[in-house]
Design an enzyme around this catalytic site. Structure first.
Site, PDB file in Angstrom:
ATOM      1  N   PHE A   1      18.845  88.386  59.185  1.00  0.00           N
ATOM      2  CA  PHE A   1      18.341  87.673  58.011  1.00  0.00           C
ATOM      3  C   PHE A   1      16.796  87.973  58.474  1.00  0.00           C
ATOM      4  CE2 PHE A   1      16.640  84.645  55.461  1.00  0.00           C
ATOM      5  CZ  PHE A   1      17.780  85.033  54.070  1.00  0.00           C
ATOM      6  N   GLY A   2      16.244  88.682  57.280  1.00  0.00           N
ATOM      7  CA  GLY A   2      15.205  88.775  57.075  1.00  0.00           C
ATOM      8  C   GLY A   2      13.925  88.095  56.899  1.00  0.00           C
TER       9      GLY A   2
ATOM     10  N   ASP B   1      14.762  87.714  61.583  1.00  0.00           N
ATOM     11  CA  ASP B   1      13.694  88.855  62.087  1.00  0.00           C
ATOM     12  C   ASP B   1      12.470  87.979  61.302  1.00  0.00           C
ATOM     13  OD1 ASP B   1      13.325  91.435  62.942  1.00  0.00           O
ATOM     14  OD2 ASP B   1      11.638  91.343  60.804  1.00  0.00           O
TER      15      ASP B   1
ATOM     16  N   TYR C   1       4.088  88.672  58.350  1.00  0.00           N
ATOM     17  CA  TYR C   1       4.359  87.889  57.228  1.00  0.00           C
ATOM     18  C   TYR C   1       4.156  86.757  56.532  1.00  0.00           C
ATOM     19  CZ  TYR C   1       8.396  91.394  58.145  1.00  0.00           C
ATOM     20  OH  TYR C   1       8.846  92.484  58.466  1.00  0.00           O
TER      21      TYR C   1
ATOM     22  N   LYS D   1       7.240  89.653  65.380  1.00  0.00           N
ATOM     23  CA  LYS D   1       6.474  91.031  66.104  1.00  0.00           C
ATOM     24  C   LYS D   1       4.970  90.941  65.980  1.00  0.00           C
ATOM     25  CE  LYS D   1       9.509  92.984  62.223  1.00  0.00           C
ATOM     26  NZ  LYS D   1       9.548  91.368  61.220  1.00  0.00           N
TER      27      LYS D   1
ATOM     28  N   HIS E   1       4.879  95.709  65.415  1.00  0.00           N
ATOM     29  CA  HIS E   1       5.539  96.033  64.802  1.00  0.00           C
ATOM     30  C   HIS E   1       5.201  97.540  63.295  1.00  0.00           C
ATOM     31  CE1 HIS E   1       6.019  92.977  60.380  1.00  0.00           C
ATOM     32  NE2 HIS E   1       6.362  94.396  60.215  1.00  0.00           N
TER      33      HIS E   1
HETATM   34  N1  LIG Z   1       9.325  96.141  60.189  1.00  0.00           N
HETATM   35  C1  LIG Z   1       9.107  96.754  59.215  1.00  0.00           C
HETATM   36  O1  LIG Z   1       7.998  97.334  59.158  1.00  0.00           O
HETATM   37  C2  LIG Z   1       9.895  95.974  57.493  1.00  0.00           C
HETATM   38  C3  LIG Z   1       9.240  96.669  56.864  1.00  0.00           C
HETATM   39  C4  LIG Z   1      10.189  95.679  55.947  1.00  0.00           C
HETATM   40  C5  LIG Z   1      10.999  94.708  55.650  1.00  0.00           C
HETATM   41  N2  LIG Z   1      11.844  94.181  57.200  1.00  0.00           N
HETATM   42  C6  LIG Z   1      12.282  93.545  57.331  1.00  0.00           C
HETATM   43  O2  LIG Z   1      13.628  93.578  57.017  1.00  0.00           O
HETATM   44  C7  LIG Z   1      13.920  92.736  56.493  1.00  0.00           C
HETATM   45  C8  LIG Z   1      15.212  92.635  55.167  1.00  0.00           C
HETATM   46  O3  LIG Z   1      14.334  93.829  54.084  1.00  0.00           O
HETATM   47  P1  LIG Z   1      14.568  94.292  52.804  1.00  0.00           P
HETATM   48  O4  LIG Z   1      13.704  93.030  52.345  1.00  0.00           O
HETATM   49  O5  LIG Z   1      13.691  95.273  52.650  1.00  0.00           O
HETATM   50  O6  LIG Z   1      16.051  94.041  52.356  1.00  0.00           O
HETATM   51  P2  LIG Z   1      17.260  94.252  51.400  1.00  0.00           P
HETATM   52  O7  LIG Z   1      17.887  93.374  51.379  1.00  0.00           O
HETATM   53  O8  LIG Z   1      17.690  95.643  51.506  1.00  0.00           O
HETATM   54  O9  LIG Z   1      16.263  93.730  50.318  1.00  0.00           O
HETATM   55  C9  LIG Z   1      16.265  92.565  49.717  1.00  0.00           C
HETATM   56  C10 LIG Z   1      16.407  93.097  48.283  1.00  0.00           C
HETATM   57  O10 LIG Z   1      17.594  92.766  48.339  1.00  0.00           O
HETATM   58  C11 LIG Z   1      18.153  92.051  46.921  1.00  0.00           C
HETATM   59  N3  LIG Z   1      18.768  91.238  47.411  1.00  0.00           N
HETATM   60  C12 LIG Z   1      19.783  91.009  48.606  1.00  0.00           C
HETATM   61  N4  LIG Z   1      20.856  90.635  48.671  1.00  0.00           N
HETATM   62  C13 LIG Z   1      22.035  91.112  47.474  1.00  0.00           C
HETATM   63  C14 LIG Z   1      23.080  90.695  47.121  1.00  0.00           C
HETATM   64  N5  LIG Z   1      24.243  90.599  48.064  1.00  0.00           N
HETATM   65  N6  LIG Z   1      22.864  91.443  45.948  1.00  0.00           N
HETATM   66  C15 LIG Z   1      22.624  91.904  45.258  1.00  0.00           C
HETATM   67  N7  LIG Z   1      21.026  92.271  45.710  1.00  0.00           N
HETATM   68  C16 LIG Z   1      20.556  91.684  46.701  1.00  0.00           C
HETATM   69  C17 LIG Z   1      16.895  91.015  47.110  1.00  0.00           C
HETATM   70  O11 LIG Z   1      16.880  90.404  46.348  1.00  0.00           O
HETATM   71  P3  LIG Z   1      17.017  88.695  46.107  1.00  0.00           P
HETATM   72  O12 LIG Z   1      15.824  88.284  47.015  1.00  0.00           O
HETATM   73  O13 LIG Z   1      16.821  88.232  44.840  1.00  0.00           O
HETATM   74  O14 LIG Z   1      18.152  87.487  46.646  1.00  0.00           O
HETATM   75  C18 LIG Z   1      15.735  91.113  47.220  1.00  0.00           C
HETATM   76  O15 LIG Z   1      15.522  91.652  46.453  1.00  0.00           O
HETATM   77  C19 LIG Z   1      13.084  91.905  55.740  1.00  0.00           C
HETATM   78  O16 LIG Z   1      13.008  90.358  55.141  1.00  0.00           O
HETATM   79  C20 LIG Z   1      11.449  91.886  57.027  1.00  0.00           C
HETATM   80  O17 LIG Z   1      12.275  90.541  58.055  1.00  0.00           O
HETATM   81  C21 LIG Z   1      10.786  95.274  58.078  1.00  0.00           C
END
Ligand SMILES: NC(=O)c1ccc[n+]([C@@H]2O[C@H](COP(=O)([O-])OP(=O)(O)OC[C@H]3O[C@@H](n4cnc5c(N)ncnc54)[C@H](OP(=O)(O)O)[C@@H]3O)[C@@H](O)[C@H]2O)c1
Length: 319
Positions: A28-29, A54, A59, A88, A121
């Site tokens: 879970f992010g 994560d 953040y 990170k 990071h």
């Molecule tokens: N290392 C890095 O540089 C880096 C960069 C980015 C992210 N991350 C990490 O990766 C994590 C995940 O990244 P991400 O936020 O891009 O993940 P993601 O799950 O691909 O995208 C999240 C988006 O998807 C939507 N969503 C989630 N579950 C859904 C479902 N079942 N059906 C429809 N839409 C859904 C969410 O909407 P709602 O909010 O409306 O539910 C949100 O808009 C972050 O929280 C962070 O910990 C790391």
């Protein structure tokens, strides 16, 4: 699998060959801007079964994640050893003398005795100091040429030696830079966190990670909800209908079944639950995703500059 056999895909754990313990594949992010929403989402994620979180100093909400975690630990709902927590090091803390203080500050905010995994990071060092986003008068990022990634890595190795960090790794890194650290590191990376989903499968990086027993941890596993929407891709939606799962569950199962761990984020309780309740896809569905989705989309340009943030992708003809 026969009907009635419980599907254990959601409980998959990947042993860390280059560290201690095992990482639950479903992560879970916590990249959630509002701290109240962060705490609530973390609580819900723990309740529905997520055991991998994560975090990042960038953040600015590690304390909210820590509060939610502490409540669950104190209530006896989870045991510390059952939860895997990553955080990170941000770009302004790459100088070796800044690494331990940054790590300790994260650990204190998370209210944990130890952290399961600590990642650099991004491979970009910014001007050392308290400003996470140092800019010159023309708005350009101020980088730090006075430290190498290998030097920062050696400071992370010392954290493992100290015992408050069970594994270390890298994020937003190219295969080339990863190879350098793997070759030079006394402690090899246990985890590499990069953007990955069916539009950016990173097969070459995944193969390298497999060879070196590094866990590939895919962020934006659902494509971050950006256009072109992965969850509306006809290959994904057709499989979802066929296997009676949602498009999100198909995309997440695909990631776990190809041997990666993943991160997904939501603030909506029903979606957090949905994202945990994945089941194994048939092999033909895995192959259809691999062969049928040929568009290549990177949503997050952080790998080019070290500056975080998703940008709406140029509309591509998706198939
Ligand atoms: N290392 C890095 O540089 C880096 C960069 C980015 C992210 N991350 C990490 O990766 C994590 C995940 O990244 P991400 O936020 O891009 O993940 P993601 O799950 O691909 O995208 C999240 C988006 O998807 C939507 N969503 C989630 N579950 C859904 C479902 N079942 N059906 C429809 N839409 C859904 C969410 O909407 P709602 O909010 O409306 O539910 C949100 O808009 C972050 O929280 C962070 O910990 C790391």
């Amino acid at each position: 699998m026969s009907l009635g056999t419980p599907d254990t895909l959601r409980f998959t754990k990947i042993p860390l060959a280059n560290g201690f313990g095992a990482m639950p594949a479903l992560g879970f992010g916590t990249l959630i801007p509002d701290p109240v929403a962060t705490k609530q989402a973390t609580k819900t994620a723990l309740e529905v079964g997520f055991r991998h979180f994560d975090c990042a100093e960038r953040y600015r909400n590690e304390d909210a994640v820590g509060d939610a975690m502490q409540e669950a630990l104190k209530a006896g709902a989870v045991q510390r050893e059952d939860v895997f927590v990553t955080t990170k090091l941000w770009n302004n803390n790459h100088r070796p003398e800044r690494v331990k203080p940054a790590f300790e500050a994260s650990r204190r905010r998370l209210q944990l005795d130890y952290v399961d995994c600590y990642l650099i990071h991004t491979p970009f060092a910014f001007q050392p100091g308290d400003d996470q986003d140092p800019r010159d008068e023309r708005g350009r990022v101020i980088y730090d040429s006075g430290v190498t990634l290998a030097e920062t890595w050696r400071a992370l190795e010392r954290l493992v030696d100290d015992g408050q960090c069970k594994s270390i790794g890298l994020s937003d890194i190219s295969l080339e830079k990863l190879q350098e650290i793997v070759a030079a590191g006394r402690i090899k990376p246990a985890v590499v966190q990069v953007e990955s989903h069916p539009y950016l499968p990173q097969w070459e990086l995944l193969d390298f990670c497999r060879q070196h027993r590094i866990v590939l941890l895919a962020f934006a596993a659902l494509g971050h909800g950006l256009e072109p929407k992965l969850l509306e891709n006809p290959v994904i939606t057709t499989i979802a209908q066929r296997v009676h799962k949602t498009p999100a569950q198909v995309a997440l199962a695909w990631a776990v079944q190809r041997g990666a761990a993943l991160l997904t984020t939501s603030t909506k309780p029903h979606q957090i639950r949905e994202n945990f309740e994945i089941s194994t896809l048939p092999e033909d569905a895995m192959q259809e995703i691999r062969d049928g989705i040929t568009a290549k989309v990177r949503f997050n340009p952080v790998t080019e500059t070290g500056v975080p943030g998703f940008i709406p992708a140029r509309q591509v003809n998706v198939k």
